[in-house]
Design a protein around this motif. Structure first.
Motif, PDB file in Angstrom:
ATOM      1  N   THR A  49     -13.680  29.153  69.989  1.00  0.00           N
ATOM      2  CA  THR A  49     -12.299  28.709  70.165  1.00  0.00           C
ATOM      3  C   THR A  49     -11.467  29.838  70.760  1.00  0.00           C
ATOM      4  OG1 THR A  49     -11.628  29.379  67.933  1.00  0.00           O
ATOM      5  CG2 THR A  49     -12.454  27.123  68.210  1.00  0.00           C
ATOM      6  N   VAL A  50     -10.405  29.434  71.427  1.00  0.00           N
ATOM      7  CA  VAL A  50      -9.432  30.374  71.973  1.00  0.00           C
ATOM      8  C   VAL A  50      -8.045  29.892  71.573  1.00  0.00           C
ATOM      9  CG1 VAL A  50      -8.456  31.452  74.043  1.00  0.00           C
ATOM     10  CG2 VAL A  50     -10.895  30.872  73.965  1.00  0.00           C
ATOM     11  N   THR A  51      -7.267  30.768  70.994  1.00  0.00           N
ATOM     12  CA  THR A  51      -5.851  30.506  70.763  1.00  0.00           C
ATOM     13  C   THR A  51      -5.050  31.550  71.527  1.00  0.00           C
ATOM     14  OG1 THR A  51      -5.903  31.858  68.756  1.00  0.00           O
ATOM     15  CG2 THR A  51      -6.179  29.472  68.485  1.00  0.00           C
ATOM     16  N   LEU A  52      -3.743  31.328  71.603  1.00  0.00           N
ATOM     17  CA  LEU A  52      -2.866  32.306  72.227  1.00  0.00           C
ATOM     18  C   LEU A  52      -1.494  32.215  71.581  1.00  0.00           C
ATOM     19  CD1 LEU A  52      -0.791  30.660  74.377  1.00  0.00           C
ATOM     20  CD2 LEU A  52      -2.927  30.450  75.642  1.00  0.00           C
ATOM     21  N   ASP A  53      -0.729  33.256  71.778  1.00  0.00           N
ATOM     22  CA  ASP A  53       0.671  33.274  71.363  1.00  0.00           C
ATOM     23  C   ASP A  53       1.524  33.030  72.601  1.00  0.00           C
ATOM     24  OD1 ASP A  53      -0.108  33.961  68.779  1.00  0.00           O
ATOM     25  OD2 ASP A  53       0.080  36.105  69.152  1.00  0.00           O
ATOM     26  N   TYR A  54       2.293  31.931  72.584  1.00  0.00           N
ATOM     27  CA  TYR A  54       3.202  31.710  73.698  1.00  0.00           C
ATOM     28  C   TYR A  54       4.127  32.911  73.877  1.00  0.00           C
ATOM     29  CZ  TYR A  54       2.062  26.728  72.909  1.00  0.00           C
ATOM     30  OH  TYR A  54       1.427  25.539  72.740  1.00  0.00           O
ATOM     31  N   ARG A  55       4.615  33.096  75.081  1.00  0.00           N
ATOM     32  CA  ARG A  55       5.657  34.112  75.258  1.00  0.00           C
ATOM     33  C   ARG A  55       6.814  33.773  74.312  1.00  0.00           C
ATOM     34  NH1 ARG A  55       7.348  34.464  81.269  1.00  0.00           N
ATOM     35  NH2 ARG A  55       5.092  34.295  81.627  1.00  0.00           N
ATOM     36  N   TYR A  67      12.390  29.521  79.338  1.00  0.00           N
ATOM     37  CA  TYR A  67      11.011  29.117  79.142  1.00  0.00           C
ATOM     38  C   TYR A  67      10.886  27.638  79.512  1.00  0.00           C
ATOM     39  CZ  TYR A  67      10.742  33.236  75.990  1.00  0.00           C
ATOM     40  OH  TYR A  67      10.795  34.487  75.446  1.00  0.00           O
ATOM     41  N   SER A  68       9.661  27.224  79.796  1.00  0.00           N
ATOM     42  CA  SER A  68       9.403  25.810  80.068  1.00  0.00           C
ATOM     43  C   SER A  68       7.976  25.489  79.677  1.00  0.00           C
ATOM     44  CB  SER A  68       9.619  25.482  81.557  1.00  0.00           C
ATOM     45  OG  SER A  68       8.614  26.089  82.360  1.00  0.00           O
ATOM     46  N   THR A  69       7.711  24.208  79.428  1.00  0.00           N
ATOM     47  CA  THR A  69       6.341  23.817  79.109  1.00  0.00           C
ATOM     48  C   THR A  69       5.433  24.001  80.319  1.00  0.00           C
ATOM     49  OG1 THR A  69       6.947  21.500  79.553  1.00  0.00           O
ATOM     50  CG2 THR A  69       6.940  22.225  77.245  1.00  0.00           C
ATOM     51  N   GLU A  70       5.958  23.824  81.512  1.00  0.00           N
ATOM     52  CA  GLU A  70       5.169  24.101  82.716  1.00  0.00           C
ATOM     53  C   GLU A  70       4.823  25.583  82.800  1.00  0.00           C
ATOM     54  OE1 GLU A  70       6.207  21.738  86.464  1.00  0.00           O
ATOM     55  OE2 GLU A  70       8.045  21.551  85.265  1.00  0.00           O
ATOM     56  N   GLY A  71       5.795  26.430  82.476  1.00  0.00           N
ATOM     57  CA  GLY A  71       5.538  27.866  82.490  1.00  0.00           C
ATOM     58  C   GLY A  71       4.526  28.282  81.448  1.00  0.00           C
ATOM     59  N   PHE A  72       4.618  27.690  80.245  1.00  0.00           N
ATOM     60  CA  PHE A  72       3.616  27.977  79.217  1.00  0.00           C
ATOM     61  C   PHE A  72       2.219  27.583  79.705  1.00  0.00           C
ATOM     62  CE2 PHE A  72       7.118  27.210  75.850  1.00  0.00           C
ATOM     63  CZ  PHE A  72       7.465  28.548  75.843  1.00  0.00           C
ATOM     64  N   VAL A  76      -1.265  29.761  80.000  1.00  0.00           N
ATOM     65  CA  VAL A  76      -2.584  29.336  79.522  1.00  0.00           C
ATOM     66  C   VAL A  76      -3.646  29.597  80.589  1.00  0.00           C
ATOM     67  CG1 VAL A  76      -3.988  27.321  78.928  1.00  0.00           C
ATOM     68  CG2 VAL A  76      -1.735  27.620  77.885  1.00  0.00           C
ATOM     69  N   ILE A  77      -3.354  29.222  81.814  1.00  0.00           N
ATOM     70  CA  ILE A  77      -4.302  29.436  82.910  1.00  0.00           C
ATOM     71  C   ILE A  77      -4.555  30.931  83.115  1.00  0.00           C
ATOM     72  CG2 ILE A  77      -4.655  29.170  85.389  1.00  0.00           C
ATOM     73  CD1 ILE A  77      -5.078  26.605  83.758  1.00  0.00           C
ATOM     74  N   ALA A  78      -3.519  31.741  82.962  1.00  0.00           N
ATOM     75  CA  ALA A  78      -3.696  33.189  83.096  1.00  0.00           C
ATOM     76  C   ALA A  78      -4.671  33.720  82.041  1.00  0.00           C
ATOM     77  CB  ALA A  78      -2.344  33.895  82.989  1.00  0.00           C
ATOM     78  N   VAL A  79      -4.593  33.194  80.824  1.00  0.00           N
ATOM     79  CA  VAL A  79      -5.513  33.611  79.763  1.00  0.00           C
ATOM     80  C   VAL A  79      -6.940  33.174  80.099  1.00  0.00           C
ATOM     81  CG1 VAL A  79      -6.160  33.240  77.349  1.00  0.00           C
ATOM     82  CG2 VAL A  79      -3.780  33.714  77.946  1.00  0.00           C
ATOM     83  N   LEU A  80      -7.110  31.932  80.534  1.00  0.00           N
ATOM     84  CA  LEU A  80      -8.444  31.461  80.901  1.00  0.00           C
ATOM     85  C   LEU A  80      -9.019  32.288  82.042  1.00  0.00           C
ATOM     86  CD1 LEU A  80      -8.071  27.562  80.705  1.00  0.00           C
ATOM     87  CD2 LEU A  80      -8.984  29.119  78.978  1.00  0.00           C
ATOM     88  N   ASP A  81      -8.180  32.618  83.024  1.00  0.00           N
ATOM     89  CA  ASP A  81      -8.632  33.453  84.135  1.00  0.00           C
ATOM     90  C   ASP A  81      -9.090  34.816  83.625  1.00  0.00           C
ATOM     91  OD1 ASP A  81      -8.094  31.478  85.988  1.00  0.00           O
ATOM     92  OD2 ASP A  81      -6.190  32.348  86.654  1.00  0.00           O
ATOM     93  N   HIS A  82      -8.304  35.395  82.740  1.00  0.00           N
ATOM     94  CA  HIS A  82      -8.628  36.714  82.196  1.00  0.00           C
ATOM     95  C   HIS A  82      -9.956  36.694  81.445  1.00  0.00           C
ATOM     96  CE1 HIS A  82      -7.960  40.692  80.455  1.00  0.00           C
ATOM     97  NE2 HIS A  82      -8.251  40.174  79.277  1.00  0.00           N
ATOM     98  N   LEU A  83     -10.215  35.601  80.729  1.00  0.00           N
ATOM     99  CA  LEU A  83     -11.459  35.470  79.967  1.00  0.00           C
ATOM    100  C   LEU A  83     -12.647  35.057  80.829  1.00  0.00           C
ATOM    101  CD1 LEU A  83     -10.098  33.698  76.750  1.00  0.00           C
ATOM    102  CD2 LEU A  83     -11.097  35.982  76.869  1.00  0.00           C
ATOM    103  N   GLY A  84     -12.384  34.663  82.051  1.00  0.00           N
ATOM    104  CA  GLY A  84     -13.464  34.186  82.902  1.00  0.00           C
ATOM    105  C   GLY A  84     -13.944  32.800  82.546  1.00  0.00           C
ATOM    106  N   VAL A  85     -13.088  32.000  81.917  1.00  0.00           N
ATOM    107  CA  VAL A  85     -13.445  30.635  81.517  1.00  0.00           C
ATOM    108  C   VAL A  85     -13.049  29.671  82.633  1.00  0.00           C
ATOM    109  CG1 VAL A  85     -13.031  28.784  79.867  1.00  0.00           C
ATOM    110  CG2 VAL A  85     -13.177  31.145  79.073  1.00  0.00           C
TER     111      VAL A  85
END
Length: 272
Positions: A49-55, A67-72, A76-85
Motif C-alpha cells: 500500500t501507499v499513502t500520502l499526506d496532502y499538502r 488548494y484544489s482536488t485537481e491539484g491534489f 498523487v501522480i508526482a508520488v507515483l512517478d517518484h516511486l516508479g509506479v
C-alpha cells in the motif's frame, strides 16, 4: 518534490508480494495518512500500500495558497512517478474519492482499478448535506462540533465501544489556514463532466446512513461512470470503511482481485 516545489510525504508499506498492483489509499479532507491507520493492515497481507499526506497535512509542506482536488491529484501522480509506479489500484474515501476521480479521469493509464468511497461528484448535480449539519459543525462550541462530527462518522454503538484517538476527525497539527484551504478545495470540487471518461473498472461504496456526504451521491457517481458497480453498506455512516471494516475491506479486495479485469503482469517497480 512536486513541479511547483512542494514536498509531499508518502508512506509505502505492506508485506504483500511485490507482484500485485500496489494499492494507493487516499484520505479525507484535512486528514493525513493516519486516516487509514485502523484498517490499513486489512489490505497488506496481499498488497503493498501507499499513502500520502496532502499538502497542508501531516509531514508534507503547508503552503498558504489555493488548494484544489485537481491539484491534489497531480501531487498523487508526482508520488507515483517518484516511486516508479506505472499503474496502481486507487481507493479514495470522502475528499480522497474526489481526488481519485481526477486521477482516474486525467491519467487513465495510471489507474488499473478504482474504488470511490463515501464521496461525491461535486458541483450543482451533487446532493449536499443539510444546513443543520453545516451550522452544527461551524458553531462556536468546539465540543459540540466535535461530537456532531463523531455522530456523522460513527454509530452510537460503535462510539460506545471504542476509545480515541479518532483519526478521521482531522489532522490536529494542521494550521488553521490549511484547514480552510482544504475546505474550499473540497467544496469547489466538480468532476461531473469528466466522470463519463473514466475507463478504469470502478466500485462505488457508501454507507446507507451517511448524512455527512449524502448516500444519494453514490448512485449519481455509479450512474455517471461507465460500468461502475455500486454497493451500499446497511447502517453505515461516513466512516463505513472503519466501523464496518469486516465487510468493507473484503468487498474492496474481492473487487480488486476480480477475474473480470485482473492483470497479473502489472506490478510495482519501486516500493521497497
Amino acid at each position: 518534490m512536486t513541479a511547483d516545489g512542494v514536498r509531499i510525504a508518502y508512506q509505502p508499506r505492506g508485506g504483500g508480494p511485490a507482484g500485485p498492483t500496489p494499492l494507493l489509499l487516499l484520505s479525507g479532507q484535512s486528514n493525513s495518512h493516519r486516516w487509514w491507520d485502523r484498517v490499513r493492515d486489512d489490505f497488506e497481507a496481499t498488497r503493498r500500500t501507499v499513502t500520502l499526506d496532502y499538502r497542508g497535512t501531516g509531514d508534507s509542506d503547508k503552503p498558504d495558497e489555493a488548494y484544489s482536488t485537481e491539484g491534489f491529484a497531480e501531487d498523487v501522480i508526482a508520488v507515483l512517478d517518484h516511486l516508479g509506479v506505472e499503474r496502481a489500484d486507487v481507493y479514495g474515501t470522502s475528499m480522497g474519492g474526489r481526488v481519485a476521480q481526477w486521477v482516474a479521469a486525467r491519467h487513465p493509464g495510471r489507474v488499473r482499478a478504482l474504488v470511490l468511497g463515501c464521496t461525491s461528484p461535486g458541483g450543482p448535480h451533487a446532493f449536499e448535506r443539510g444546513n443543520d449539519i453545516r451550522m452544527a459543525l461551524a458553531g462556536p462550541d468546539p465540543a459540540v462540533a466535535r461530537q456532531t462530527l463523531l455522530d456523522l462518522m460513527y454509530t452510537p454503538r460503535w462510539q460506545a465501544a471504542h476509545e480515541g484517538p479518532f483519526n478521521t476527525l482531522g489532522d490536529p497539527a494542521m494550521p488553521p489556514y490549511a484547514r480552510r484551504r482544504h475546505l474550499v478545495a473540497s467544496n469547489r470540487h466538480d468532476a461531473w463532466d469528466v466522470l463519463p471518461g473514466i475507463t478504469a473498472p470502478t466500485l462505488v461504496l457508501h454507507g446507507d446512513d451517511d448524512r455527512f456526504n449524502p448516500t444519494a451521491n453514490a448512485a449519481l457517481i455509479a450512474g455517471r461512470i461507465p460500468g461502475a458497480r455500486l454497493r451500499l453498506i446497511p447502517g453505515a455512516r461516513h466512516a463505513y470503511f472503519e466501523e464496518f471494516r469486516a465487510l468493507a475491506g473484503p468487498l474492496v479486495l474481492d473487487f480488486l482481485d476480480s477475474p473480470d479485469f485482473l492483470d497479473p503482469s502489472v506490478s510495482a517497480s519501486a516500493l521497497s
